[in-house]
Design a protein around this motif. Structure first.
Motif, PDB file in Angstrom:
ATOM      1  N   THR A  59       0.838  -1.202   0.000  1.00 22.84           N
ATOM      2  CA  THR A  59       0.000   0.000   0.000  1.00 22.84           C
ATOM      3  C   THR A  59       0.878   1.259   0.000  1.00 22.84           C
ATOM      4  OG1 THR A  59      -0.157  -0.106   2.426  1.00 22.84           O
ATOM      5  CG2 THR A  59      -1.952  -1.112   1.151  1.00 22.84           C
ATOM      6  N   PRO A  60       1.601   1.498  -1.111  1.00 23.61           N
ATOM      7  CA  PRO A  60       2.474   2.671  -1.163  1.00 23.61           C
ATOM      8  C   PRO A  60       1.714   3.990  -1.076  1.00 23.61           C
ATOM      9  CG  PRO A  60       2.284   1.649  -3.330  1.00 23.61           C
ATOM     10  CD  PRO A  60       1.672   0.704  -2.350  1.00 23.61           C
ATOM     11  N   GLU A  61       0.439   3.989  -1.489  1.00 18.37           N
ATOM     12  CA  GLU A  61      -0.360   5.211  -1.377  1.00 18.37           C
ATOM     13  C   GLU A  61      -0.554   5.602   0.091  1.00 18.37           C
ATOM     14  OE1 GLU A  61      -1.260   2.886  -5.021  1.00 18.37           O
ATOM     15  OE2 GLU A  61      -1.357   2.440  -2.867  1.00 18.37           O
ATOM     16  N   SER A  62      -0.781   4.610   0.940  1.00 15.16           N
ATOM     17  CA  SER A  62      -0.887   4.883   2.374  1.00 15.16           C
ATOM     18  C   SER A  62       0.455   5.350   2.930  1.00 15.16           C
ATOM     19  CB  SER A  62      -1.355   3.635   3.119  1.00 15.16           C
ATOM     20  OG  SER A  62      -2.651   3.253   2.710  1.00 15.16           O
ATOM     21  N   ALA A  63       1.529   4.770   2.415  1.00 12.50           N
ATOM     22  CA  ALA A  63       2.867   5.188   2.821  1.00 12.50           C
ATOM     23  C   ALA A  63       3.088   6.655   2.487  1.00 12.50           C
ATOM     24  CB  ALA A  63       3.924   4.321   2.149  1.00 12.50           C
ATOM     25  N   ALA A  64       2.630   7.071   1.308  1.00 15.79           N
ATOM     26  CA  ALA A  64       2.776   8.468   0.912  1.00 15.79           C
ATOM     27  C   ALA A  64       2.021   9.393   1.851  1.00 15.79           C
ATOM     28  CB  ALA A  64       2.294   8.655  -0.523  1.00 15.79           C
ATOM     29  N   THR A  65       0.827   8.976   2.253  1.00 12.21           N
ATOM     30  CA  THR A  65       0.051   9.788   3.189  1.00 12.21           C
ATOM     31  C   THR A  65       0.783   9.926   4.519  1.00 12.21           C
ATOM     32  OG1 THR A  65      -2.036   9.113   2.160  1.00 12.21           O
ATOM     33  CG2 THR A  65      -2.146   9.982   4.397  1.00 12.21           C
ATOM     34  N   THR A  66       1.369   8.844   4.988  1.00 13.09           N
ATOM     35  CA  THR A  66       2.152   8.898   6.226  1.00 13.09           C
ATOM     36  C   THR A  66       3.292   9.896   6.095  1.00 13.09           C
ATOM     37  OG1 THR A  66       1.630   6.597   6.767  1.00 13.09           O
ATOM     38  CG2 THR A  66       3.604   7.526   7.782  1.00 13.09           C
ATOM     39  N   ILE A  67       3.953   9.897   4.951  1.00 13.41           N
ATOM     40  CA  ILE A  67       5.062  10.819   4.707  1.00 13.41           C
ATOM     41  C   ILE A  67       4.568  12.254   4.642  1.00 13.41           C
ATOM     42  CG2 ILE A  67       6.807  11.521   3.005  1.00 13.41           C
ATOM     43  CD1 ILE A  67       6.801   8.430   2.199  1.00 13.41           C
ATOM     44  N   TRP A  68       3.541  12.503   3.824  1.00 17.74           N
ATOM     45  CA  TRP A  68       3.055  13.864   3.602  1.00 17.74           C
ATOM     46  C   TRP A  68       2.428  14.479   4.846  1.00 17.74           C
ATOM     47  CZ3 TRP A  68       0.519  11.845  -1.451  1.00 17.74           C
ATOM     48  CH2 TRP A  68       1.432  11.937  -2.510  1.00 17.74           C
ATOM     49  N   THR A  69       1.919  13.650   5.737  1.00 16.24           N
ATOM     50  CA  THR A  69       1.343  14.180   6.968  1.00 16.24           C
ATOM     51  C   THR A  69       2.379  14.967   7.761  1.00 16.24           C
ATOM     52  OG1 THR A  69      -0.291  12.398   7.095  1.00 16.24           O
ATOM     53  CG2 THR A  69       0.236  13.541   9.149  1.00 16.24           C
ATOM     54  N   GLN A  70       3.620  14.549   7.673  1.00 12.60           N
ATOM     55  CA  GLN A  70       4.704  15.241   8.368  1.00 12.60           C
ATOM     56  C   GLN A  70       5.509  16.145   7.442  1.00 12.60           C
ATOM     57  OE1 GLN A  70       3.539  14.665  11.544  1.00 12.60           O
ATOM     58  NE2 GLN A  70       5.721  14.798  12.046  1.00 12.60           N
TER      59      GLN A  70
END
Length: 441
Positions: free
Chosen positions: A72-83
């Motif tokens: 789920t790289p899209e979820s990974a991106a959200t985790t990154i962008w949140t910070q």
């Protein structure tokens, strides 16, 4: 910089077009899906992960890597962008070798860290390619904030403020938004117009208006912005360049490294960009390395970086220094410029050997000369004019009037990195939000 009677050694098209194109291709190839899964499998998913602490934006690195590992790289991106809302660019330009990857447990145990930077790029690139922007704007608060400077700090601040429902107007003196990401990094680190693609993606949050060609002190004033907005954030960067303080530095062929990098970044045909045959870069930071390496990639025959202290004190990381030398750049340390020689245009640069003592740098009295037809100054940047009401310390903003915040390179306490600027802009936005909530409106 074009060829002229005063600068006969500086010329365009020193290499064939196909060679230049190959030289300026993506420096670090992106991971494909299979490579990303293999790389993510090396993570121990530490519960007290030192990589998080080492990241200026405190991204939950084990979490986003686990999300990649589970498909789920899209979820990974959200985790990154949140910070870190500029996580895509930071994945390309962050000195991960001295930050998260240096702190990685695998680095300590095996000398080979998890490829955090490349995994971060895989996640953010995957999500951006699908047009995903996983943030929504809150209901309008009716409050307005001026952000001066559309660099990493300003953009991060603007996005977070917009998320909270505030209206944001970004004032940028240049023709494009992006700041350092657009104008100040080596072209081979960010290819394909990624800086502008990321800006366009960021603005999808809504509520942000960008006004280019507007400069603080010339077109707008701090008092004026405070009168038309409820708060102001300054992310104005550093516009000036320190002088060499060496005789002859005004000769033709002597230029600021940041101007050279900017011209290179904005040139559509690199074959038209003139470069010297014998290039000398003075300085020891990332700007010096980027200018030197790109001079070599454009076809300069001899490129030398000269730094006044020992190599271990260069602010450019050991990784970047090694990259420079592998590209054919020579590094000379413990030497400072004494004079630039030449009849109208630079022909040689004279340096004096220096000793780094407890009392500071001291000249040994011994000098040497380097042949040069082009010299780039990369000895640090300065703040060009403090905003009204601001106080300075060490040439950077240290104090501001009520209702004004600042972040990025114009302030102290950071490493002049994109990731640090993002963290400061993001955190300032949270403080501004709290401030605005307490203001009756």
């Amino acid at each position: 910089m074009t060829n002229s009677p005063l600068t006969p050694g500086i010329a365009p098209a020193r290499l064939p077009a196909d060679r230049i194109a190959a030289n300026f291709a993506d420096h670090t190839a992106p991971l494909d899906r299979h490579e990303a899964l293999v790389a993510s499998d090396r993570c121990y998913f530490c519960h007290d992960a030192p990589c998080i602490t080492a990241c200026p934006t405190a991204i939950d690195i084990p979490l986003f890597i686990r999300q990649i590992a589970t498909g789920t790289p899209e979820s990974a991106a959200t985790t990154i962008w949140t910070q870190n809302i500029l996580g895509g660019m930071c994945a390309r330009v962050c000195p991960t070798e001295t930050l998260c990857e240096q702190a990685c447990v695998r680095e300590a145990a095996e000398g080979k860290p998890v490829e955090i930077g490349r995994l971060q790029r895989f996640a953010t690139d995957t999500a951006m390619a699908k047009g995903l922007h996983p943030f929504t704007r809150a209901a309008s608060t009716g409050k307005s904030v001026a952000v001066v400077g559309a660099g990493p700090a300003g953009l991060a601040c603007a996005h977070r403020l917009a998320m909270h429902g505030h209206d944001v107007v970004v004032y940028e003196r240049r023709a494009k938004a992006g700041g350092l990401n657009e104008y100040g990094i080596a072209s081979y680190k960010s290819t394909g117009g990624f800086a502008q693609k990321e800006v366009d993606w960021l603005l999808q949050i809504g509520g942000i208006t960008v006004k280019t060609g507007v400069e603080l002190g010339r077109d707008v004033t701090l008092d004026g912005l405070l009168g038309s907005h409820d708060a102001v954030f300054l992310g104005i960067g550093l516009g000036g360049v320190n002088a060499l303080r060496a005789d002859g530095e005004d000769k033709a062929g002597v230029a600021n490294a940041v101007d050279f990098i900017e011209e290179l970044r904005q040139t559509s045909d690199l074959g038209t960009l003139a470069v010297g045959r014998d290039v000398v870069v003075i300085g020891g930071g990332m700007t010096a390395v980027d200018a030197a390496v790109q001079s070599k990639l454009l076809g300069a025959e001899n490129v030398t970086i000269v730094y006044r202290r020992g190599q271990e004190k260069m602010s450019a990381s050991a990784y970047e220094q090694e990259h420079a030398t592998s590209a054919g750049v020579r590094i000379i340390c413990n030497a400072a410029p004494v004079a630039v020689h030449g009849n109208g245009a630079v022909r040689e640069v004279e340096f004096g050997y220096m000793a780094d003592t407890a009392e500071g740098l001291k000249a040994s009295g011994e000098t040497f000369r380097l042949k040069a037809d082009q010299v780039f100054k990369a000895i640090g940047q300065t703040l060009t004019g403090a905003p009204d009401g601001a106080t300075l310390a060490g040439g950077k903003i240290a104090g501001l009037p009520a209702g004004v915040w600042a972040g990025g390179d114009c302030t102290g306490g950071g490493e002049d990195l994109t990731v640090t600027a993002v963290a400061q802009g993001r955190d300032a936005a949270e403080e501004i939000h709290t401030f605005l909530l307490g203001v009756a409106g």
